[in-house]
Scaffold this motif. Structure first.
Motif, PDB file in Angstrom:
ATOM      1  N   GLY A 105      28.146  15.386  85.542  1.00 18.21           N
ATOM      2  CA  GLY A 105      26.746  15.023  85.322  1.00 18.21           C
ATOM      3  C   GLY A 105      26.127  14.360  86.526  1.00 18.21           C
ATOM      4  N   ASN A 106      26.895  13.515  87.215  1.00 18.09           N
ATOM      5  CA  ASN A 106      26.374  12.836  88.398  1.00 18.09           C
ATOM      6  C   ASN A 106      26.114  13.813  89.531  1.00 18.09           C
ATOM      7  OD1 ASN A 106      26.553  10.442  87.002  1.00 18.09           O
ATOM      8  ND2 ASN A 106      28.515   9.861  87.887  1.00 18.09           N
ATOM      9  N   MET A 107      26.993  14.802  89.673  1.00 23.11           N
ATOM     10  CA  MET A 107      26.768  15.821  90.694  1.00 23.11           C
ATOM     11  C   MET A 107      25.526  16.645  90.374  1.00 23.11           C
ATOM     12  SD  MET A 107      30.547  17.136  91.925  1.00 23.11           S
ATOM     13  CE  MET A 107      31.567  16.900  90.474  1.00 23.11           C
ATOM     14  N   ALA A 111      22.394  16.929  92.814  1.00 23.94           N
ATOM     15  CA  ALA A 111      22.002  18.257  93.276  1.00 23.94           C
ATOM     16  C   ALA A 111      20.557  18.557  92.928  1.00 23.94           C
ATOM     17  CB  ALA A 111      22.925  19.310  92.667  1.00 23.94           C
ATOM     18  N   GLN A 112      20.104  18.082  91.764  1.00 22.39           N
ATOM     19  CA  GLN A 112      18.767  18.411  91.287  1.00 22.39           C
ATOM     20  C   GLN A 112      17.708  17.426  91.751  1.00 22.39           C
ATOM     21  OE1 GLN A 112      18.642  19.077  87.051  1.00 22.39           O
ATOM     22  NE2 GLN A 112      16.446  19.502  87.018  1.00 22.39           N
ATOM     23  N   LEU A 244      16.890   4.939  95.555  1.00 19.91           N
ATOM     24  CA  LEU A 244      16.229   5.406  94.344  1.00 19.91           C
ATOM     25  C   LEU A 244      16.418   6.908  94.209  1.00 19.91           C
ATOM     26  CD1 LEU A 244      14.106   4.727  92.007  1.00 19.91           C
ATOM     27  CD2 LEU A 244      12.375   5.526  93.642  1.00 19.91           C
ATOM     28  N   ILE A 245      16.785   7.361  93.019  1.00 19.86           N
ATOM     29  CA  ILE A 245      16.891   8.793  92.750  1.00 19.86           C
ATOM     30  C   ILE A 245      15.570   9.276  92.164  1.00 19.86           C
ATOM     31  CG2 ILE A 245      18.104  10.579  91.449  1.00 19.86           C
ATOM     32  CD1 ILE A 245      20.557   8.801  91.412  1.00 19.86           C
ATOM     33  N   ALA A 253      13.512  10.701  82.201  1.00 18.18           N
ATOM     34  CA  ALA A 253      13.496  12.163  82.295  1.00 18.18           C
ATOM     35  C   ALA A 253      14.761  12.681  82.965  1.00 18.18           C
ATOM     36  CB  ALA A 253      12.261  12.628  83.065  1.00 18.18           C
ATOM     37  N   ILE A 254      15.237  11.987  84.001  1.00 16.49           N
ATOM     38  CA  ILE A 254      16.469  12.401  84.671  1.00 16.49           C
ATOM     39  C   ILE A 254      17.645  12.300  83.709  1.00 16.49           C
ATOM     40  CG2 ILE A 254      18.098  11.827  86.519  1.00 16.49           C
ATOM     41  CD1 ILE A 254      15.685  10.909  88.184  1.00 16.49           C
TER      42      ILE A 254
END
Length: 404
Positions: A105-107, A111-112, A244-245, A253-254
């Motif tokens: 999930g973290n990858m 990636a997104q 920050l992602i 939402a993420i």
């Protein structure tokens, strides 16, 4: 809908089944024996690293990631039967193929939603299996089934974010190779939109103010193979704003984007766990006698095995339908199906494992067979990624809306 496996899926299935027979199943007992001799129970037994090297050599690596740039480029429908196979040995096979949660999930998140620097620093070593990671969302002091309850505070001070909060059951955090946390907290706790209050930041494990306090147990298990499930304290932990992602307010939402694939991956592996349980039931039934005849000749045992087979076939079709819909109409379009499998699969597999444990008697609850640990993992998935009742509530509302 056509669930026929295409040529690539069939080829990967054949290779993965051979990998399981030749390498993974023989390594289960070896890993157990090696772990007892390690200086720390959280280290990988040497045989795990050997499995990873072999899986990578065979091209059985990062199968989960549909992004062809970073992963195998498989669709959800193609990945489903492969994840099921790894679910037959959940302690070793997902890690061996670099398809273990929470790293998967973290990858996907990186990636997104990650920028190029974040991908270079964290995604690439995760894809290579060089480091591990954790996703810090659940908190002990609030009902985390409602993600808007999260109280961890992420405040901005100049060019830094300051993270303060207490998390628990943070999977993977006890592993010595876990070097990065994705932390969800509130950057705007008073914001009008409760789904725009949260953000996600990357917090390296060695950041001052980060304390991995203790390992939380699951039905008495510490779950060493998955790096445990830790209580983690963030006490004024400072990270650059560049960690920050995505954007501020985008954390909720993420999280939803991350949890959709995570839920179906768990269900895929659960079906593999159920298949392992059926195999163990059948082997036990034909090898044990009670009251003058084999267990396999006892009507109640036959019923258990028949019911288990019917249930698994039903679940598999529902999971494949969900995977197909995620591929064709997207995660939002498959929301109902994702919730349906999240409700049905753990519940059903827990029932199958319960019958298998009953058939094994005292052995079923012992450490000599995998059933008790499989049961603990399956039962936990009725809570993880949102408890069943939350999904039932949402699914019922969607059904009722048609009649209002």
């Amino acid at each position: 809908m056509d669930f026929t496996f295409d040529a690539r899926t069939e080829e990967l299935r054949a290779r993965l089944l051979a990998f399981m027979d030749e390498h993974v199943y023989p390594a289960e007992q070896v890993a157990h024996e090696q772990r007892e001799r390690l200086s720390s129970p959280w280290e990988n037994p040497p045989v795990v690293e050997e499995l990873k090297a072999e899986a990578r050599r065979q091209g059985l690596w990062n199968l989960f990631l549909p992004d062809a740039e970073h992963g195998a480029g498989l669709t959800n429908l193609q990945y489903a039967p492969l994840a099921e196979i790894t679910g037959r040995s959940p302690q070793l096979a997902p890690t061996a193929t670099n398809c273990a949660a929470p790293d998967t999930g973290n990858m996907e998140v990186l990636a997104q939603f990650g920028d190029e620097r974040q991908k270079k620093q964290w995604l690439e070593p995760l894809l290579a299996g060089e480091i591990r990671s954790a996703f810090a969302m659940t908190e002990p002091d609030v009902a985390s089934s409602d993600a808007t309850n999260i109280t961890t505070h992420i405040r901005r001070e100049g060019d830094e974010y300051v993270v303060t909060g207490r998390k628990w059951y943070i999977s993977g955090a006890m592993h010595p190779d876990c070097t990065i946390f994705i932390v969800m907290g509130k950057t705007d706790p008073d914001g009008a939109d409760i789904r725009r209050q949260q953000s996600m930041v990357l917090v390296p494990r060695d950041t001052p103010g980060v304390t991995v306090k203790r390992a939380m147990r699951v039905f008495g298990y510490e779950d060493h193979y998955h790096g445990g499930h830790a209580e983690v304290i963030f006490d004024e932990a400072r990270v650059p704003v560049s960690n920050l992602i995505g954007e501020e307010g985008g954390g909720f939402a993420i999280a939803q984007a991350r949890l959709g694939p995570g839920r179906i991956h768990h269900c895929m592996r659960l079906i593999g766990m159920a298949e392992r349980a059926i195999e163990l039931m059948c082997r036990r039934a034909v090898s044990r006698d009670a009251f003058g005849k084999a267990l396999a000749q006892q009507g109640v045992v036959q019923n258990w095995i028949a019911d288990a087979r019917v249930a698994v076939e039903q679940l598999r079709l529902l999971v494949l339908k969900t995977a197909w819909m995620m591929d064709t109409v997207g995660n939002r379009g498959a929301h109902t199906e994702i919730q349906a499998i999240k409700i049905a699969t753990p519940r059903t597999v827990v029932g199958i494992l319960d019958r298998a444990i009953q058939l094994y008697g005292a052995g079923g609850v012992s450490q000599d067979f995998p059933l008790a640990e499989l049961y603990a993992g399956a039962r936990t998935l009725m809570i993880a990624d949102g408890p069943d009742e939350v999904h039932q509530r949402s699914l019922a509302r969607r059904e009722l809306k048609k009649y209002r």
